[in-house]
Design an enzyme around this catalytic site. Structure first.
Site, PDB file in Angstrom:
ATOM      1  N   ASP A   1       0.812  -1.209   0.000  1.00 12.66           N
ATOM      2  CA  ASP A   1       0.000   0.000   0.000  1.00 12.66           C
ATOM      3  C   ASP A   1       0.848   1.263   0.000  1.00 12.66           C
ATOM      4  O   ASP A   1       2.036   1.238   0.322  1.00 12.66           O
ATOM      5  CB  ASP A   1      -0.951   0.008   1.205  1.00 12.66           C
ATOM      6  CG  ASP A   1      -0.220  -0.093   2.543  1.00 12.66           C
ATOM      7  OD1 ASP A   1       0.753  -0.871   2.626  1.00 12.66           O
ATOM      8  OD2 ASP A   1      -0.614   0.597   3.498  1.00 12.66           O
TER       9      ASP A   1
ATOM     10  N   GLU B   1       0.014  -1.395   5.763  1.00  7.96           N
ATOM     11  CA  GLU B   1       1.088  -0.930   6.649  1.00  7.96           C
ATOM     12  C   GLU B   1       0.909   0.541   7.001  1.00  7.96           C
ATOM     13  O   GLU B   1       1.219   0.965   8.113  1.00  7.96           O
ATOM     14  CB  GLU B   1       2.456  -1.155   5.984  1.00  7.96           C
ATOM     15  CG  GLU B   1       3.655  -0.843   6.869  1.00  7.96           C
ATOM     16  CD  GLU B   1       4.120   0.604   6.827  1.00  7.96           C
ATOM     17  OE1 GLU B   1       4.949   0.989   7.677  1.00  7.96           O
ATOM     18  OE2 GLU B   1       3.653   1.367   5.943  1.00  7.96           O
TER      19      GLU B   1
END
Length: 383
Positions: free
Chosen positions: A81, A143
């Site tokens: 991400d 994350e």
């Protein structure tokens, strides 16, 4: 013969596949496109790939790609991400890899989808048939928000590597320790009323003044009782980042909010820190029952401590020609290390470019990273 595209193509396709992670549902995106690309490419190299749904996420997934069986070996970990981007502040399309002035620009170039492209490039001409110990690649979800991908993977304990590298941008310097991060919102609820008769109300700003006084005592307690000289700021910090209360000068304030940020050192768990906040606010809570609420603003990140003198730290320091160091930002390292592996954070690019408009990776890192990854894989999986 593998069919993995060249480095610039893999980089470009990863950057062109949006995978923004955000707490706000309207900005949050699936990471499925990135997972699909990595599944195809690592599968083409002969890796066994497993896609795992991540609990407590908006249909996000982890990918674990493994070559070789058994325990031990090396885990190379990264997150799929990115953070949201600042509309209008980029000089070019954040989802188009743009080469300019010896830099590759794009959202995720250094933080950190580009790390996967560099792993693939390193593996293309390595003798995989000579592996004595397994190599694992973890591509995790979320994350940038909850770290639920890494947390879920650590809890599952599906692999047991000897060593791990998390490819966050560290300028290819090994990082063995970092602080954690806790944010909390504190709300004081009073009773509004006309300012001409204070006794008929309960002024939330006045109570918040007491709350801040207690928190400043906690701030001093943390500085006096927790210390790690390896950090440039060698004690836990507390910041008052936002305060708002009231709506008019002639009204007793009925509600006041404070947002705080605390950066704990290794050895101070988030759960313990949260309890410390409550303990210091207890005298005010007892005096005004039900008036103080404390809640996380978003999920925190635990501090992490490896060892600079460990065999892995020393080997990576030698191979990277950089001494092990510490940083103040947080990563997935405290969760990955729960697998029982010696864990370091090391990757191409500078943290100064992360979360910034016009994020880029200096092209000087491309060859350096590929060569370093080959050496790390050789020492952990072949030698």
């Amino acid at each position: 013969m593998n069919s993995v595209p060249d480095l610039k193509t893999t980089f470009s396709q990863l950057i062109a596949t949006p995978s923004i992670s955000a707490l706000e549902v309207e900005q949050d995106m699936s990471n499925q496109g990135v997972i699909d690309l990595l599944h195809t490419w690592f599968g083409d190299l002969g890796f066994q790939c497993k896609v795992q749904p991540v609990a407590n996420s908006r249909a996000k997934h982890n990918l674990i790609a493994s070559f070789g069986a058994g325990s031990g070996g090396l885990l190379l970990a990264g997150h799929t991400d990115t953070v949201p981007f600042d509309e209008g502040r980029w000089s070019q399309d954040p989802f188009t890899l743009t080469e300019k002035d010896n830099r590759w620009y794009g959202l995720g170039t250094c933080d950190m989808k580009g790390f996967f492209a560099l792993i693939l490039e390193a593996l293309k001409d390595m003798p995989l048939q000579n592996f004595k110990r397994p190599l694992h690649i973890l591509a995790s979800a979320d994350e940038e928000t909850t770290m639920n991908g890494a947390k879920a993977f650590a809890e599952a304990k599906s692999i047991s590597p000897d060593y791990a590298i998390i490819g966050e941008p560290t300028s290819l310097k090994p990082v063995y320790m970092h602080k954690g991060h806790l944010t909390q919102g504190i709300r004081v609820t009073g009773r509004s009323g006309h300012s001409s008769d204070p006794a008929k109300g309960l002024n939330a700003i006045e109570i918040m003044h007491q709350v801040m006084g207690q928190l400043l005592k906690l701030k001093q307690h943390l500085a006096d009782n927790y210390r790690e000289e390896a950090f440039s700021v060698p004690y836990p910090t507390m910041n008052f980042g936002h305060v708002h209360g009231g709506d008019a000068a002639n009204r007793i304030c009925g509600c006041c909010d404070l947002h705080i940020d605390i950066r704990p050192l290794p050895g101070l768990a988030l759960e313990e820190l949260e309890q410390l906040v409550l303990n210091y606010l207890e005298p005010i809570s007892s005096q005004h029952p039900g008036s103080i609420q404390v809640a996380p603003l978003y999920p925190g990140a635990e501090p992490f401590a490896g060892k600079a003198e460990s065999s892995w730290s020393q080997l990576v320091a030698e191979l990277s020609a950089s001494a092990p160091e510490v940083v103040n930002y947080a990563t997935e390292a405290p969760y990955i290390s729960k697998l029982g592996c010696q864990t370091l954070v090391l990757g191409p690019g500078s943290i100064e470019q992360a979360h910034q408009p016009d994020e880029f990776l200096d092209t000087a890192y491309l060859k350096q990273t590929v060569e370093l990854l080959k050496k790390l894989i050789y020492h952990a999986c072949i030698k």
